[in-house]
Write a protein that holds these residues in place. Structure first.
Motif, mmCIF file in Angstrom:
data_model
loop_
_atom_site.group_PDB
_atom_site.id
_atom_site.type_symbol
_atom_site.label_atom_id
_atom_site.label_comp_id
_atom_site.label_asym_id
_atom_site.label_seq_id
_atom_site.Cartn_x
_atom_site.Cartn_y
_atom_site.Cartn_z
ATOM 1 N N VAL A 83 0.834 -1.193 0.000
ATOM 2 C CA VAL A 83 0.000 0.000 0.000
ATOM 3 C C VAL A 83 0.873 1.249 0.000
ATOM 4 N N SER A 84 1.973 1.223 0.769
ATOM 5 C CA SER A 84 2.869 2.376 0.794
ATOM 6 C C SER A 84 3.464 2.644 -0.578
ATOM 7 N N LEU A 85 3.723 1.601 -1.338
ATOM 8 C CA LEU A 85 4.248 1.783 -2.683
ATOM 9 C C LEU A 85 3.162 2.263 -3.640
ATOM 10 N N MET A 86 1.948 1.712 -3.508
ATOM 11 C CA MET A 86 0.856 2.106 -4.409
ATOM 12 C C MET A 86 0.374 3.524 -4.134
ATOM 13 N N VAL A 87 0.290 3.894 -2.858
ATOM 14 C CA VAL A 87 -0.242 5.201 -2.473
ATOM 15 C C VAL A 87 0.735 5.827 -1.465
ATOM 16 N N PRO A 88 1.878 6.323 -1.966
ATOM 17 C CA PRO A 88 2.895 6.848 -1.063
ATOM 18 C C PRO A 88 2.441 8.117 -0.341
ATOM 19 N N LYS A 89 3.002 8.305 0.872
ATOM 20 C CA LYS A 89 2.651 9.471 1.689
ATOM 21 C C LYS A 89 3.454 10.708 1.321
ATOM 22 N N THR A 90 4.642 10.510 0.771
ATOM 23 C CA THR A 90 5.552 11.633 0.553
ATOM 24 C C THR A 90 5.876 11.822 -0.914
ATOM 25 N N GLU A 91 6.434 12.988 -1.237
ATOM 26 C CA GLU A 91 6.878 13.267 -2.599
ATOM 27 C C GLU A 91 7.991 12.298 -2.992
ATOM 28 N N GLY A 92 8.888 12.001 -2.038
ATOM 29 C CA GLY A 92 9.956 11.034 -2.320
ATOM 30 C C GLY A 92 9.375 9.665 -2.656
ATOM 31 N N GLY A 93 8.359 9.246 -1.921
ATOM 32 C CA GLY A 93 7.697 7.986 -2.208
ATOM 33 C C GLY A 93 7.035 7.975 -3.578
ATOM 34 N N ARG A 94 6.467 9.097 -3.957
ATOM 35 C CA ARG A 94 5.833 9.194 -5.282
ATOM 36 C C ARG A 94 6.890 9.083 -6.389
ATOM 37 N N CYS A 95 8.074 9.646 -6.147
ATOM 38 C CA CYS A 95 9.159 9.546 -7.128
ATOM 39 C C CYS A 95 9.624 8.100 -7.273
ATOM 40 N N VAL A 96 9.733 7.389 -6.139
ATOM 41 C CA VAL A 96 10.128 5.981 -6.172
ATOM 42 C C VAL A 96 9.102 5.164 -6.944
ATOM 43 N N ARG A 97 7.817 5.409 -6.679
ATOM 44 C CA ARG A 97 6.755 4.677 -7.371
ATOM 45 C C ARG A 97 6.801 4.941 -8.867
ATOM 46 N N ALA A 98 7.067 6.169 -9.256
ATOM 47 C CA ALA A 98 7.044 6.551 -10.665
ATOM 48 C C ALA A 98 8.281 6.072 -11.422
ATOM 49 N N ALA A 99 9.325 5.687 -10.692
ATOM 50 C CA ALA A 99 10.586 5.288 -11.350
ATOM 51 C C ALA A 99 10.440 3.988 -12.110
#
Length: 152
Positions: free
Chosen positions: A136-152
């Motif tokens: 869930v943290s990967l699918m719906v990240p809490k932070t901008e950094g998490g969103r960048c990781v998901r989008a990579a």
């Protein structure tokens, strides 16, 4: 052979929402508002299609954790007992009713024995399936950094 329709899931983080669970128009407004500022590649097209779909469905991701799946002669099965999450494929749930019946048959109809055995056999699987936090943290990240990781 009839083609199967495509499905799209739009997930977003929020505080608990105070809304009418039966008001589909409100559900559409909530999803639309959650993605209003999203300018990602091709988000608008599938989102507009989903919002217009007569089978539009809206719900919160949730998980049930119980110390016991039965009391007396009453037992819960499947999502009612141990929902891992809608974020997981539900295929492993389909064995639950068969498992209950098998345990009842093996116990000669003694529900106390069957329910205890079912819990012993299936709880380790359920507990593994309920460890979905990283997904869930990967699918719906809490932070901008998490969103960048998901989008990579």
């Amino acid at each position: 052979m009839q083609p199967r329709p495509a499905k799209a899931y739009f997930m977003f983080r929020s505080t608990p929402l105070d809304h009418d669970h039966r008001d589909i128009a409100e559900h559409r407004r909530l999803v639309s508002a959650a993605f209003a500022a999203d300018t990602s590649w091709r988000t608008r097209e599938p989102l507009d299609s989903a919002l217009a779909d007569p089978d539009f469905y809206f719900d919160a991701l949730g998980q049930v954790r119980m110390n016991s799946w039965s009391t007396g002669r009453i037992a819960l099965v499947g999502d009612a007992a141990w929902c891992a999450s809608r974020a997981r494929a539900p295929s492993w749930h389909w064995s639950a009713p068969t498992g209950w019946r098998g345990e009842l048959a093996a116990a000669g109809g003694d529900h106390r024995v069957a329910f205890a055995r079912y819990d012993t056999v299936h709880r380790p699987l359920v507990e593994r399936k309920q460890q979905i936090g990283p997904n869930v943290s990967l699918m719906v990240p809490k932070t901008e950094g998490g969103r960048c990781v998901r989008a990579a």
